[in-house]
Design an enzyme around this catalytic site. Structure first.
Site, PDB file in Angstrom:
ATOM      1  N   GLU A 131      -5.752  -8.194   0.413  1.00 26.41           N
ATOM      2  CA  GLU A 131      -6.342  -7.847   1.715  1.00 26.41           C
ATOM      3  C   GLU A 131      -7.807  -7.537   1.496  1.00 26.41           C
ATOM      4  OE1 GLU A 131      -4.690  -4.602   4.022  1.00 26.41           O
ATOM      5  OE2 GLU A 131      -2.646  -5.314   3.713  1.00 26.41           O
ATOM      6  N   GLU A 183       0.814  -1.228   0.000  1.00 28.39           N
ATOM      7  CA  GLU A 183       0.000   0.000   0.000  1.00 28.39           C
ATOM      8  C   GLU A 183       0.843   1.271   0.000  1.00 28.39           C
ATOM      9  OE1 GLU A 183      -3.011   0.007   3.039  1.00 28.39           O
ATOM     10  OE2 GLU A 183      -3.950  -1.799   2.293  1.00 28.39           O
TER      11      GLU A 183
HETATM   12  O1  IFM Z   1      -4.408  -2.760   9.113  1.00 25.56           O
HETATM   13  C1  IFM Z   1      -4.342  -2.243   7.827  1.00 25.56           C
HETATM   14  C2  IFM Z   1      -3.172  -2.835   7.073  1.00 25.56           C
HETATM   15  O2  IFM Z   1      -1.978  -2.615   7.746  1.00 25.56           O
HETATM   16  C3  IFM Z   1      -3.067  -2.238   5.693  1.00 25.56           C
HETATM   17  N1  IFM Z   1      -4.315  -2.300   4.996  1.00 25.56           N
HETATM   18  C4  IFM Z   1      -5.504  -1.871   5.694  1.00 25.56           C
HETATM   19  C5  IFM Z   1      -5.597  -2.553   7.040  1.00 25.56           C
HETATM   20  C6  IFM Z   1      -6.872  -2.097   7.783  1.00 25.56           C
HETATM   21  O3  IFM Z   1      -6.856  -0.735   8.004  1.00 25.56           O
END
Ligand code: IFM
Length: 439
Positions: free
Chosen positions: A347, A164
């Site tokens: 994710e 990210e």
């Molecule tokens: O916890 C975070 C993660 O570290 C990166 N993506 C989003 C998740 C939820 O906010």
């Protein structure tokens, strides 16, 4: 039940800083997050990740949970300051030994490790030298990548360089909500964006040279909707869409910055950079949680991201909008065509106010519904012709949710932070059955 092909990869994702704890053990030195947590008001519950889920000591128990869940792959990140504690660049044997043990244990359970080299926890020593504003950090990152690859490549099924880039860029360097807590004007922050991309590109070269079997890029995506029909809101939603959904993806996949973002980054681009940044990848990771509503405001940052109207919200006030996941996957497919590697949802998950009942159970029906609807959304994209090869839940455990501390629980497994007791939630059992049925 949403059906997938038997070879579809099921996984969970975590990150080092959010679960490991042991921040001062075995030679690890502070990262920017250790420093940031000590800043007044930075973390909602004034907590730190000094212990977090104590995964550093309890990893065997956590891997046993993964095996019980029946996943194929486990995406984790390595802590740079655990592996390289100071600016001498010398590796810390105890830090590498930890990841050795961890990966062996993951493999022993028949699970493929997916290793991400950077999930926002820049060593403080690198920040002190200018952090991501400083182009030298790119070289330091490549050295770190080489050390990790040297030691772990034989057991890693799939690599990622940086998780990210957009969130780390914007929250850490523009709004200051995340470590290192900088509030740079957008044009200065452009250096951070470019250097993050360059670091990912160089690390990809290094990983290839070490025989990496498969490398993926990972970005977060959220369709941006204008908060109203007002021209200013429409324009800001379009700009935010470029920032989140294209600023990092266009250069990685097609080797050029979106025109609208060029003024931000061009001063920092040198000859050959874009070739490095667009090094071919084997998979493309999509982190998806929600859609965004954007409105124009007066101020140094001329826009605000607000919760969209008319949707159920999670405990983060994020809209539950599974159709946004289908839209994200199909948009990537049409926008990048043959330049787009096969996708994985790297994710996806949600936070609710989960607690244990008097019997010690944790029932989380909202998460079951969220996961189920988002799996259906993935299926819809596949049916529309998008090549999606896997799905990773964020996250295995409740954990340290950055500026929200421990107030937000994203886990399939409830963690009691006093006792460190792990309790699989209803969603864990639901997903286990779902995975088993789709084999
Ligand atoms: O916890 C975070 C993660 O570290 C990166 N993506 C989003 C998740 C939820 O906010």
């Amino acid at each position: 039940m949403t059906r997938f092909r038997p070879e579809f990869t099921w996984g969970v994702s975590t990150s080092a800083y959010q679960i490991e704890g042991a921040t001062a053990e075995d030679g690890r030195t502070p990262s920017v997050w250790d420093t940031f947590c000590r800043r007044d008001g930075a973390i909602a519950d004034s907590s730190t990740a000094d212990v977090a889920c104590d995964h550093y000591h309890r990893y065997a128990e956590d891997i046993a949970l993964m095996a019980d869940l029946g996943i194929d792959a486990y995406r984790l990140s390595t802590s740079w300051s655990r592996i390289i504690p100071d600016d001498s660049g010398k590796p810390n044997a105890a830090g590498l030994d930890f990841y050795d043990r961890l990966l062996d244990s993951v493999r022993d359970r028949g699970i493929t490790p997916v290793v991400n080299l950077f999930h926002w926890d820049l060593p403080q020593w690198a920040q002190d030298a200018g952090g991501w504003r400083n182009r030298d950090t790119v070289e330091r990152f490549a050295e770190y990548a080489a050390i990790v690859a040297d030691r772990l490549a034989d057991r890693v099924g799939n690599w990622a360089a940086i998780n990210e880039l957009f969130e780390h860029f914007v929250l850490g360097h523009v709004t200051g909500e995340h470590a290192p807590g900088l509030t740079l004007p957008l044009d200065e922050a452009g250096a951070v964006a470019h250097h993050l991309l360059l670091a990912a590109g160089h690390a990809t070269e290094v990983l290839r040279a070490h025989g990496a079997a498969s490398i993926m890029g990972i970005n977060s995506y959220a369709p941006a909707r204008p908060a109203s029909d007002a021209e200013a809101d429409v324009a800001m939603a379009r700009f935010y869409d470029v920032l989140q959904n294209r600023l990092f993806t266009d250069p990685q996949l097609i080797g050029r910055y979106p025109e609208e973002a060029e003024p931000l980054v061009t001063p920092f681009v040198k000859d050959g950079d874009l070739e490095v940044i667009s090094a071919p990848l084997d998979l493309w990771g999509v982190n998806y949680y929600s859609i965004n509503s954007v409105r124009a405001v007066d101020g140094e940052i001329p826009l605000e991201v607000v919760a969209p109207q008319g949707y159920p919200l999670t405990a983060f006030d994020w809209a539950v909008a599974p159709e946004g996941l289908t839209e994200t996957l199909t948009t990537l497919h049409t926008r990048y065509g043959e330049k787009l590697p096969p996708l994985v949802v790297s994710e996806n998950g949600c936070t609710y106010h989960d607690s244990l009942d008097t019997e010690g159970r944790c029932d989380d029906p909202d998460r079951v519904a969220y996961l189920s609807e988002h799996l259906t959304a993935v299926r819809a994209a596949i049916d529309a012709g998008v090549d999606v090869r896997g799905y990773y839940v964020w996250s295995l455990l409740d954990n340290f949710e950055w500026a929200q501390g421990y107030t937000k629980r994203f886990g399939l497994v409830h963690v009691d932070y006093e006792t460190q007791k792990r309790t699989p939630k209803t969603s864990f059992n639901w997903l286990r059955d779902h995975i088993a049925a789709s084999r």
